[in-house]
Enzyme design. Structure first.
Site, PDB file in Angstrom:
ATOM      1  N   LYS A 152       0.833  -1.203   0.000  1.00  0.00           N
ATOM      2  CA  LYS A 152       0.000   0.000   0.000  1.00  0.00           C
ATOM      3  C   LYS A 152       0.865   1.250   0.000  1.00  0.00           C
ATOM      4  O   LYS A 152       0.614   2.208  -0.712  1.00  0.00           O
ATOM      5  CB  LYS A 152      -0.924   0.005   1.228  1.00  0.00           C
ATOM      6  CG  LYS A 152      -2.346  -0.314   0.854  1.00  0.00           C
ATOM      7  CD  LYS A 152      -3.366   0.175   1.834  1.00  0.00           C
ATOM      8  CE  LYS A 152      -4.731   0.108   1.144  1.00  0.00           C
ATOM      9  NZ  LYS A 152      -5.845   0.248   2.030  1.00  0.00           N
ATOM     10  N   LYS A 188      -4.499 -17.946 -13.618  1.00  0.00           N
ATOM     11  CA  LYS A 188      -4.821 -18.446 -12.289  1.00  0.00           C
ATOM     12  C   LYS A 188      -6.196 -17.906 -11.846  1.00  0.00           C
ATOM     13  O   LYS A 188      -6.505 -16.736 -12.067  1.00  0.00           O
ATOM     14  CB  LYS A 188      -3.739 -17.957 -11.323  1.00  0.00           C
ATOM     15  CG  LYS A 188      -3.941 -18.387  -9.913  1.00  0.00           C
ATOM     16  CD  LYS A 188      -2.870 -17.782  -9.025  1.00  0.00           C
ATOM     17  CE  LYS A 188      -3.390 -17.886  -7.646  1.00  0.00           C
ATOM     18  NZ  LYS A 188      -2.865 -17.690  -6.503  1.00  0.00           N
ATOM     19  N   LYS A 217     -10.371 -13.691  -7.856  1.00  0.00           N
ATOM     20  CA  LYS A 217     -11.456 -12.724  -7.904  1.00  0.00           C
ATOM     21  C   LYS A 217     -11.048 -11.480  -8.686  1.00  0.00           C
ATOM     22  O   LYS A 217     -11.845 -10.911  -9.427  1.00  0.00           O
ATOM     23  CB  LYS A 217     -11.821 -12.325  -6.483  1.00  0.00           C
ATOM     24  CG  LYS A 217     -13.255 -12.617  -6.173  1.00  0.00           C
ATOM     25  CD  LYS A 217     -13.536 -12.272  -4.760  1.00  0.00           C
ATOM     26  CE  LYS A 217     -14.966 -11.822  -4.615  1.00  0.00           C
ATOM     27  NZ  LYS A 217     -15.282 -11.651  -3.197  1.00  0.00           N
TER      28      LYS A 217
END
Ligand code: TRP
Length: 337
Positions: free
Chosen positions: A117, A196, A199
């Site tokens: 982040k 792969k 989501k």
């Protein structure tokens, strides 16, 4: 004083991020559930960790319930394993503080969720920064010895061992040091586009998706465009890999032979995959529907799990408090007889 060696105790936390897809199930959840027969097992739904990303109470509530239903339907047996919701055990958050006081900032600065982040210039809160300390408390509170996790969580288990080691060094033999058990089947589950399954790639097939939409997704799986007559190697083919996850061995062998012979269409494989998937998950789907219709039963299971979990966490917290000088009531004035 040394404690006797800990028995095999498996523990893992599952983030309630939405309905499980095949990558979650075949990559991790199935292995976690299988481990419930290996020794004592504790599994919890990590709603406190989820708070670092989910800030809609209604959504969080329904995601926690979904996770519980999915796990129970897929074979987690509450008679064998202790299933509970993380926030139902407040002892863990108290333990988090004790661990925080022995945790160097640098250790957390190196952890990937926070570091990623920060490198991307995004704001991070203290919850995300101290995420690994809460996770360490999750593990240490139950004297867990084995923690099955995916690759991305191994670093957090190292932090946990580090903190437990430091605390034990300072205060005596309080915590059991856990070992990670890497489950990495996830890499072998391709998504509907051949990458792969994840989501974030929007290429998932969900375990409990309704048959109609699931069929549509499967029929749209990307395949190569080689001519139908050409014999193909099944092993490298995503469609065959998906079929292998849900089809019985005999059907897998027959399908592999068809690939090698050539002269077939991918449409047939897709139809076979739709059927194999329906059969593979039929019993779980039925159990899920039964449980979903009986919310009281699910609440009872989670309450019983939390009670068992609190008993264990209370013992460990008591040990930790006493070791660092926080004996309950020690500072209170003595009552006269
Ligand atoms: N952080 C884990 C994940 O995102 C979930 C988790 C929370 C966990 N506490 C844990 C996993 C303790 C193992 C042990 O997947």
């Amino acid at each position: 004083m040394r404690r006797p060696p800990a028995p095999l105790r498996v523990l893992s936390g599952i983030q309630p991020t939405g309905r499980f897809h095949w990558g979650n199930y075949f990559g991790a959840i199935r292995q976690y559930i299988d481990l419930q027969t290996a020794g004592e097992a504790y599994y919890f739904i990590a709603d406190l960790h989820a708070l670092t990303t989910i800030r809609e109470p209604t959504r969080l509530r329904s995601l926690v319930l979904d996770a519980a239903l999915d796990l129970l339907a897929l074979g987690l047996d509450p008679e064998r394993a202790t299933l509970f919701v993380q926030s139902d055990v407040p002892e863990v958050t108290e333990l988090t503080w004790l661990l925080m006081t022995v945790c160097p900032m640098g250790l957390l600065e190196r952890c990937h969720a926070y570091k990623d982040k920060k490198t991307r210039g995004l704001p991070a809160d203290a919850g995300l920064f101290t995420y690994p300390v809460l996770m360490a408390a999750d593990i240490l509170a139950y004297d867990a010895t084995v923690v099955p996790v995916g690759e991305d969580q191994v670093q957090h288990i190292e932090v946990c061992r580090d903190l437990a080691g430091t605390f034990n060094h300072l205060y005596g033999d309080v915590f059991t040091l856990p070992k990670p058990r890497l489950v990495e089947g996830g890499a072998k589950v391709p998504g509907t586009d051949g990458q792969k399954m994840s989501k974030s790639y929007e290429n998932t097939i969900d375990v409990f998706e309704d048959p109609g939409p699931q069929k549509k997704k499967i029929m749209r799986i990307t395949t190569d465009s080689r001519p139908m007559e050409e014999p193909k190697d099944p092993e490298g083919d995503p469609l065959y890999q998906l079929f292998s996850l849900v089809a019985p061995q005999a059907d897998r062998d027959a399908m592999a032979a068809t690939y090698r012979r050539g002269g077939f269409g991918y449409g047939e494989v897709k139809k076979a995959l739709v059927e194999a998937s329906a059969a593979f998950f039929a019993a779980a789907r039925e159990r899920r529907a039964e449980l979903a219709a009986d919310p009281r039963r699910v609440a009872e299971i989670l309450a019983a799990g939390a009670e068992r979990a609190r008993l264990q966490a209370g013992r460990v917290l008591g040990r930790a408090r006493a070791a660092c000088g926080l004996e309950r009531g020690a500072a209170a004035p003595r009552r006269r007889p």
